[in-house]
Scaffold this motif. Structure first.
Motif, PDB file in Angstrom:
ATOM      1  N   VAL A   1     -27.177  14.662 -59.972  1.00  0.00           N
ATOM      2  CA  VAL A   1     -27.384  16.099 -59.820  1.00  0.00           C
ATOM      3  C   VAL A   1     -26.465  16.885 -60.739  1.00  0.00           C
ATOM      4  O   VAL A   1     -25.461  16.367 -61.226  1.00  0.00           O
ATOM      5  CB  VAL A   1     -27.131  16.539 -58.357  1.00  0.00           C
ATOM      6  CG1 VAL A   1     -28.152  15.925 -57.416  1.00  0.00           C
ATOM      7  CG2 VAL A   1     -25.712  16.180 -57.913  1.00  0.00           C
ATOM      8  N   ALA A   2     -26.822  18.161 -60.934  1.00  0.00           N
ATOM      9  CA  ALA A   2     -25.990  19.083 -61.700  1.00  0.00           C
ATOM     10  C   ALA A   2     -25.322  20.052 -60.740  1.00  0.00           C
ATOM     11  O   ALA A   2     -25.909  20.440 -59.724  1.00  0.00           O
ATOM     12  CB  ALA A   2     -26.845  19.842 -62.706  1.00  0.00           C
ATOM     13  N   GLY A   3     -24.088  20.413 -61.058  1.00  0.00           N
ATOM     14  CA  GLY A   3     -23.362  21.369 -60.227  1.00  0.00           C
ATOM     15  C   GLY A   3     -21.884  21.332 -60.506  1.00  0.00           C
ATOM     16  O   GLY A   3     -21.444  20.826 -61.543  1.00  0.00           O
ATOM     17  N   VAL A   4     -21.110  21.843 -59.564  1.00  0.00           N
ATOM     18  CA  VAL A   4     -19.663  21.928 -59.711  1.00  0.00           C
ATOM     19  C   VAL A   4     -19.002  21.144 -58.581  1.00  0.00           C
ATOM     20  O   VAL A   4     -19.355  21.306 -57.410  1.00  0.00           O
ATOM     21  CB  VAL A   4     -19.194  23.401 -59.676  1.00  0.00           C
ATOM     22  CG1 VAL A   4     -17.675  23.495 -59.748  1.00  0.00           C
ATOM     23  CG2 VAL A   4     -19.835  24.191 -60.806  1.00  0.00           C
ATOM     24  N   VAL A   5     -18.049  20.271 -58.954  1.00  0.00           N
ATOM     25  CA  VAL A   5     -17.303  19.490 -57.960  1.00  0.00           C
ATOM     26  C   VAL A   5     -16.442  20.444 -57.146  1.00  0.00           C
ATOM     27  O   VAL A   5     -15.621  21.178 -57.696  1.00  0.00           O
ATOM     28  CB  VAL A   5     -16.424  18.413 -58.652  1.00  0.00           C
ATOM     29  CG1 VAL A   5     -15.555  17.688 -57.626  1.00  0.00           C
ATOM     30  CG2 VAL A   5     -17.282  17.438 -59.431  1.00  0.00           C
ATOM     31  N   ARG A   6     -16.639  20.445 -55.823  1.00  0.00           N
ATOM     32  CA  ARG A   6     -15.873  21.320 -54.933  1.00  0.00           C
ATOM     33  C   ARG A   6     -14.822  20.560 -54.130  1.00  0.00           C
ATOM     34  O   ARG A   6     -13.802  21.134 -53.752  1.00  0.00           O
ATOM     35  CB  ARG A   6     -16.812  22.074 -53.990  1.00  0.00           C
ATOM     36  CG  ARG A   6     -17.685  23.086 -54.689  1.00  0.00           C
ATOM     37  CD  ARG A   6     -16.821  24.162 -55.326  1.00  0.00           C
ATOM     38  NE  ARG A   6     -17.645  25.114 -56.061  1.00  0.00           N
ATOM     39  CZ  ARG A   6     -17.223  25.797 -57.094  1.00  0.00           C
ATOM     40  NH1 ARG A   6     -15.996  25.633 -57.546  1.00  0.00           N
ATOM     41  NH2 ARG A   6     -18.024  26.644 -57.704  1.00  0.00           N
ATOM     42  N   TYR A   7     -15.086  19.277 -53.833  1.00  0.00           N
ATOM     43  CA  TYR A   7     -14.135  18.451 -53.087  1.00  0.00           C
ATOM     44  C   TYR A   7     -14.189  17.034 -53.623  1.00  0.00           C
ATOM     45  O   TYR A   7     -15.240  16.573 -54.069  1.00  0.00           O
ATOM     46  CB  TYR A   7     -14.481  18.400 -51.583  1.00  0.00           C
ATOM     47  CG  TYR A   7     -14.497  19.739 -50.906  1.00  0.00           C
ATOM     48  CD1 TYR A   7     -13.327  20.295 -50.398  1.00  0.00           C
ATOM     49  CD2 TYR A   7     -15.686  20.432 -50.771  1.00  0.00           C
ATOM     50  CE1 TYR A   7     -13.349  21.540 -49.772  1.00  0.00           C
ATOM     51  CE2 TYR A   7     -15.715  21.675 -50.144  1.00  0.00           C
ATOM     52  CZ  TYR A   7     -14.543  22.221 -49.652  1.00  0.00           C
ATOM     53  OH  TYR A   7     -14.566  23.445 -49.037  1.00  0.00           O
TER      54      TYR A   7
END
Length: 135
Positions: free
Chosen positions: A81-87
């Motif tokens: 998936v595409a996105g931003v690592v939050r944890y």
């Protein structure tokens, strides 16, 4: 034990989605949770080290986001998936065995705030068929 018998006994939870790279995704929670499947963890053997990304890292589908080292090999975890690592799960960094012991629970690896696009993932049934062919 034959591989097909061993694969038949693997846990493949129905509520998760799966990639051909043996990564599971739970997008029923926000941010979405990712980890490696029991099949991948078993194939790697005892996991001794996990190199996690920095929180805030932007990833695209197909990116290598984590390096997992076992007694047998060093393998990348490919983001489906595409996105931003939050944890990130620092427990896995401190003790990789948590992934071997509980890949779908305490052994989660990263949580990512997903972009809006729909990931191209396999259902549990499709993934079970896929790993049955991995001999």
């Amino acid at each position: 034990m034959a591989d097909s018998q061993q694969n038949a006994q693997l846990d493949v939870p129905d509520f998760l989605q799966y990639s051909h790279d043996h990564v599971w995704l739970d997008d029923s929670v926000t941010p979405a949770t990712l980890g490696i499947t029991e099949f991948a963890a078993n194939k790697m053997g005892n996991i001794v080290f996990v190199d996690l990304p920095e929180v805030g890292t932007r990833v695209e589908a197909g990116d290598e986001i984590v390096q997992i080292e076992s007694a047998k090999a060093v393998e990348p975890m490919i983001s489906p998936v595409a996105g931003v690592v939050r944890y990130v799960n620092t427990e896995t960094e401190d003790d990789g065995a948590v992934i071997n012991d509980d890949p779908y629970g305490e052994g989660w690896i990263v949580k990512i705030e997903l972009d809006d696009d729909e990931p191209d993932m396999l259902t549990a049934h499709e993934y079970s068929q896929f790993i049955a062919q991995q001999k």
